[in-house]
Design an enzyme around this catalytic site. Sequence first.
Site, PDB file in Angstrom:
ATOM      1  N   ASN A   7       0.877  -1.173   0.000  1.00  0.00           N
ATOM      2  CA  ASN A   7       0.000   0.000   0.000  1.00  0.00           C
ATOM      3  C   ASN A   7       0.917   1.226   0.000  1.00  0.00           C
ATOM      4  O   ASN A   7       1.442   1.614   1.034  1.00  0.00           O
ATOM      5  CB  ASN A   7      -0.900  -0.030   1.241  1.00  0.00           C
ATOM      6  CG  ASN A   7      -1.889   1.123   1.262  1.00  0.00           C
ATOM      7  OD1 ASN A   7      -1.853   2.002   0.408  1.00  0.00           O
ATOM      8  ND2 ASN A   7      -2.766   1.114   2.251  1.00  0.00           N
ATOM      9  N   ARG A  89      -2.531  -2.085  -3.465  1.00  0.00           N
ATOM     10  CA  ARG A  89      -3.747  -1.306  -3.269  1.00  0.00           C
ATOM     11  C   ARG A  89      -3.665  -0.063  -4.159  1.00  0.00           C
ATOM     12  O   ARG A  89      -2.674   0.663  -4.120  1.00  0.00           O
ATOM     13  CB  ARG A  89      -3.854  -0.887  -1.807  1.00  0.00           C
ATOM     14  CG  ARG A  89      -5.067  -0.065  -1.573  1.00  0.00           C
ATOM     15  CD  ARG A  89      -5.178   0.378  -0.139  1.00  0.00           C
ATOM     16  NE  ARG A  89      -6.463   1.024   0.040  1.00  0.00           N
ATOM     17  CZ  ARG A  89      -6.752   1.802   1.072  1.00  0.00           C
ATOM     18  NH1 ARG A  89      -5.862   2.013   2.001  1.00  0.00           N
ATOM     19  NH2 ARG A  89      -7.932   2.358   1.168  1.00  0.00           N
ATOM     20  N   HIS A 178     -13.208   2.289   0.018  1.00  0.00           N
ATOM     21  CA  HIS A 178     -13.182   1.173   0.977  1.00  0.00           C
ATOM     22  C   HIS A 178     -13.748  -0.086   0.324  1.00  0.00           C
ATOM     23  O   HIS A 178     -14.222  -0.996   1.016  1.00  0.00           O
ATOM     24  CB  HIS A 178     -14.043   1.464   2.237  1.00  0.00           C
ATOM     25  CG  HIS A 178     -13.521   2.541   3.123  1.00  0.00           C
ATOM     26  ND1 HIS A 178     -14.351   3.456   3.727  1.00  0.00           N
ATOM     27  CD2 HIS A 178     -12.270   2.836   3.531  1.00  0.00           C
ATOM     28  CE1 HIS A 178     -13.628   4.292   4.465  1.00  0.00           C
ATOM     29  NE2 HIS A 178     -12.357   3.929   4.354  1.00  0.00           N
ATOM     30  N   GLY A 206     -14.271   3.860  10.635  1.00  0.00           N
ATOM     31  CA  GLY A 206     -12.902   3.999  11.143  1.00  0.00           C
ATOM     32  C   GLY A 206     -12.584   5.466  11.239  1.00  0.00           C
ATOM     33  O   GLY A 206     -13.448   6.272  11.589  1.00  0.00           O
ATOM     34  N   ASN A 207     -11.353   5.817  10.906  1.00  0.00           N
ATOM     35  CA  ASN A 207     -11.030   7.224  10.812  1.00  0.00           C
ATOM     36  C   ASN A 207     -11.743   7.800   9.593  1.00  0.00           C
ATOM     37  O   ASN A 207     -12.381   8.841   9.649  1.00  0.00           O
ATOM     38  CB  ASN A 207      -9.511   7.366  10.717  1.00  0.00           C
ATOM     39  CG  ASN A 207      -9.092   8.783  10.882  1.00  0.00           C
ATOM     40  OD1 ASN A 207      -9.735   9.539  11.611  1.00  0.00           O
ATOM     41  ND2 ASN A 207      -8.056   9.171  10.178  1.00  0.00           N
ATOM     42  N   ARG A 237     -13.198  14.484   8.186  1.00  0.00           N
ATOM     43  CA  ARG A 237     -13.950  14.887   6.983  1.00  0.00           C
ATOM     44  C   ARG A 237     -15.382  15.241   7.357  1.00  0.00           C
ATOM     45  O   ARG A 237     -15.993  14.572   8.196  1.00  0.00           O
ATOM     46  CB  ARG A 237     -13.976  13.760   5.945  1.00  0.00           C
ATOM     47  CG  ARG A 237     -12.623  13.408   5.371  1.00  0.00           C
ATOM     48  CD  ARG A 237     -12.805  12.465   4.177  1.00  0.00           C
ATOM     49  NE  ARG A 237     -11.534  11.912   3.746  1.00  0.00           N
ATOM     50  CZ  ARG A 237     -11.220  10.608   3.818  1.00  0.00           C
ATOM     51  NH1 ARG A 237     -12.105   9.731   4.284  1.00  0.00           N
ATOM     52  NH2 ARG A 237     -10.051  10.190   3.407  1.00  0.00           N
ATOM     53  N   GLY A 327     -11.937   0.263  12.708  1.00  0.00           N
ATOM     54  CA  GLY A 327     -11.550   0.638  14.075  1.00  0.00           C
ATOM     55  C   GLY A 327     -12.720   0.870  15.023  1.00  0.00           C
ATOM     56  O   GLY A 327     -12.801   0.252  16.086  1.00  0.00           O
ATOM     57  N   VAL A 328     -13.627   1.768  14.646  1.00  0.00           N
ATOM     58  CA  VAL A 328     -14.754   2.104  15.529  1.00  0.00           C
ATOM     59  C   VAL A 328     -15.819   1.008  15.481  1.00  0.00           C
ATOM     60  O   VAL A 328     -16.352   0.604  16.518  1.00  0.00           O
ATOM     61  CB  VAL A 328     -15.367   3.461  15.115  1.00  0.00           C
ATOM     62  CG1 VAL A 328     -16.518   3.824  16.033  1.00  0.00           C
ATOM     63  CG2 VAL A 328     -14.316   4.556  15.114  1.00  0.00           C
ATOM     64  N   ASN A 331     -14.531  -1.915  17.522  1.00  0.00           N
ATOM     65  CA  ASN A 331     -14.118  -1.692  18.919  1.00  0.00           C
ATOM     66  C   ASN A 331     -14.977  -0.716  19.700  1.00  0.00           C
ATOM     67  O   ASN A 331     -14.593  -0.312  20.798  1.00  0.00           O
ATOM     68  CB  ASN A 331     -12.674  -1.157  18.944  1.00  0.00           C
ATOM     69  CG  ASN A 331     -11.702  -2.131  18.329  1.00  0.00           C
ATOM     70  OD1 ASN A 331     -11.527  -3.223  18.848  1.00  0.00           O
ATOM     71  ND2 ASN A 331     -11.100  -1.759  17.218  1.00  0.00           N
ATOM     72  N   GLU A 380      -8.404  -5.959   4.750  1.00  0.00           N
ATOM     73  CA  GLU A 380      -8.214  -5.527   3.357  1.00  0.00           C
ATOM     74  C   GLU A 380      -6.989  -6.192   2.732  1.00  0.00           C
ATOM     75  O   GLU A 380      -7.003  -6.528   1.547  1.00  0.00           O
ATOM     76  CB  GLU A 380      -8.086  -3.995   3.310  1.00  0.00           C
ATOM     77  CG  GLU A 380      -9.416  -3.306   3.550  1.00  0.00           C
ATOM     78  CD  GLU A 380      -9.291  -1.836   3.928  1.00  0.00           C
ATOM     79  OE1 GLU A 380      -9.083  -1.549   5.121  1.00  0.00           O
ATOM     80  OE2 GLU A 380      -9.398  -0.981   3.049  1.00  0.00           O
TER      81      GLU A 380
HETATM   82  P1  ADP Z   1      -8.379   4.098   9.260  1.00  0.00           P
HETATM   83  O1  ADP Z   1      -9.589   4.672   8.582  1.00  0.00           O
HETATM   84  O2  ADP Z   1      -7.285   5.092   9.467  1.00  0.00           O
HETATM   85  O3  ADP Z   1      -7.934   2.762   8.704  1.00  0.00           O
HETATM   86  P2  ADP Z   1      -9.233   2.546  11.563  1.00  0.00           P
HETATM   87  O4  ADP Z   1     -10.196   1.668  10.896  1.00  0.00           O
HETATM   88  O5  ADP Z   1      -7.969   1.955  12.108  1.00  0.00           O
HETATM   89  O6  ADP Z   1      -8.883   3.840  10.728  1.00  0.00           O
HETATM   90  O7  ADP Z   1     -10.002   3.273  12.767  1.00  0.00           O
HETATM   91  C1  ADP Z   1      -9.332   4.209  13.563  1.00  0.00           C
HETATM   92  C2  ADP Z   1     -10.291   4.719  14.616  1.00  0.00           C
HETATM   93  O8  ADP Z   1     -10.820   3.592  15.345  1.00  0.00           O
HETATM   94  C3  ADP Z   1      -9.591   5.563  15.637  1.00  0.00           C
HETATM   95  O9  ADP Z   1      -9.722   6.918  15.305  1.00  0.00           O
HETATM   96  C4  ADP Z   1     -10.327   5.259  16.907  1.00  0.00           C
HETATM   97  O10 ADP Z   1     -11.236   6.318  17.094  1.00  0.00           O
HETATM   98  C5  ADP Z   1     -11.124   4.006  16.637  1.00  0.00           C
HETATM   99  N1  ADP Z   1     -10.770   2.957  17.600  1.00  0.00           N
HETATM  100  C6  ADP Z   1      -9.740   2.102  17.565  1.00  0.00           C
HETATM  101  N2  ADP Z   1      -9.740   1.311  18.670  1.00  0.00           N
HETATM  102  C7  ADP Z   1     -10.790   1.708  19.404  1.00  0.00           C
HETATM  103  C8  ADP Z   1     -11.341   1.307  20.648  1.00  0.00           C
HETATM  104  N3  ADP Z   1     -10.753   0.345  21.364  1.00  0.00           N
HETATM  105  N4  ADP Z   1     -12.468   1.939  21.096  1.00  0.00           N
HETATM  106  C9  ADP Z   1     -13.049   2.918  20.369  1.00  0.00           C
HETATM  107  N5  ADP Z   1     -12.578   3.343  19.205  1.00  0.00           N
HETATM  108  C10 ADP Z   1     -11.468   2.761  18.721  1.00  0.00           C
END
Ligand code: ADP
Length: 396
Positions: A7, A89, A178, A206-207, A237, A327-328, A331, A380
Amino acid sequence: MNVLVINAGSSSLKYQLMNPETGDVTAKGLCERIYIDGRLTHKVGDKKVVKEIPMPTHSEAISAVLDILQDAEHGVIKSVDEIDAVGHRVLHGGMKFSDSCIIDDACIKAIEDCIPLGPLHNPANLMGIRACQAVMPGKPQVAVFDTAFHMTMPPKAYRYAIPAEYYENDDIRRYGFHGTSHKYIARRVAALLGKNEFKLVNCHLGNGSSLSAVKDGKCMDTSMGLSPLAGVPMGTRSGDIDACVVQFICNKYGMSVDECLNMLNKKSGVLAISGVSSDFRDLEDGAANGDEKCQLALDKFCYEVAKYVGSYTAALNGIDILTFTAGVGENGPETRQAICDYLGFMGVKLDPEKNKVRGKEMCISTPDSSVQVWVVPTNEELMIAQDTAELVNAAK
Ligand code: ADP
């Protein structure tokens, strides 16, 4: 089989050496500060090594990756011959790519033709491809596009309601991003349900965040657009916004359109509403300590995601399964709960105990929920490795 997944960004390059059949990752890492000085972070299992290595171009970065993969101390292979193929990618495939593609001169030309649509990423992705060609001549390489999965959308989903000439002459339309993640989740859902016929809304949160509406494994609609700026609010964004906001801000503050778009991409979203952070963990901490702006940022995010789920449920005439990933999504139990609270009207019910799960594949809805709700961790890199293996094996 060993696939090297790459990537490439403008000054960075992430890599994973993996087995597409098992998903096992032999080694992975990151080259940073390419063109500046150069730093390699390499991980094998729990062991991590950081090296300062001059990287005047992407070619030196790829060479450094190949060297460390064969290194006596930190390496995992004896020779580059053990890498069967490379999967890249690539951000934007425009209307030219509805699937992944073996890299040849025609493929490179088509990726170049898509640069106006992906001006920041496609040139960097091409640098990664060319560097691999220079350092590993003859090695089979595959391009996997972030947009390709969404090319099955019908015109009513992808056309913008603006004069047709912009679509016909300039390819201005919804593309979505995505796609590799949405495709991976759609495949996992088929495996989890044991069937290929299902109606799915996938929330990649995610972010950067996007949702997609998927019917029988095919994308029917997605929330990002010509660029990743569209859709729900994200870390930095704005998501969907009235175009007149751009006109107003540019006129009042003497900003150029590019400056205003930079603000919408990098200084907006939950970062802007909270005034604190783009990271959901910080927002949750802030909200728990009574910070109203952090709470508003979380509320706004969940509200807009729920609205998209509602509209995609209408678009698909009902759904069987709702998935959370990234991420979100993987988690954030509170975020999932807040989103699903809006969906009670259509019979969505979460099991609060199961919804505590983090980062693990699991059904989190109650048995009497009208829609199954799952957490499905995305991968991915594995999707890229699998597409690469499939195309390279078919071409043998
Ligand atoms: P990207 O879009 O950069 O690939 P990710 O999918 O890794 O991002 O998501 C990143 C986001 O996930 C972080 O900004 C954070 O807010 C959230 N995140 C990661 N771990 C946790 C957690 N344990 N609890 C809540 N939010 C989380």
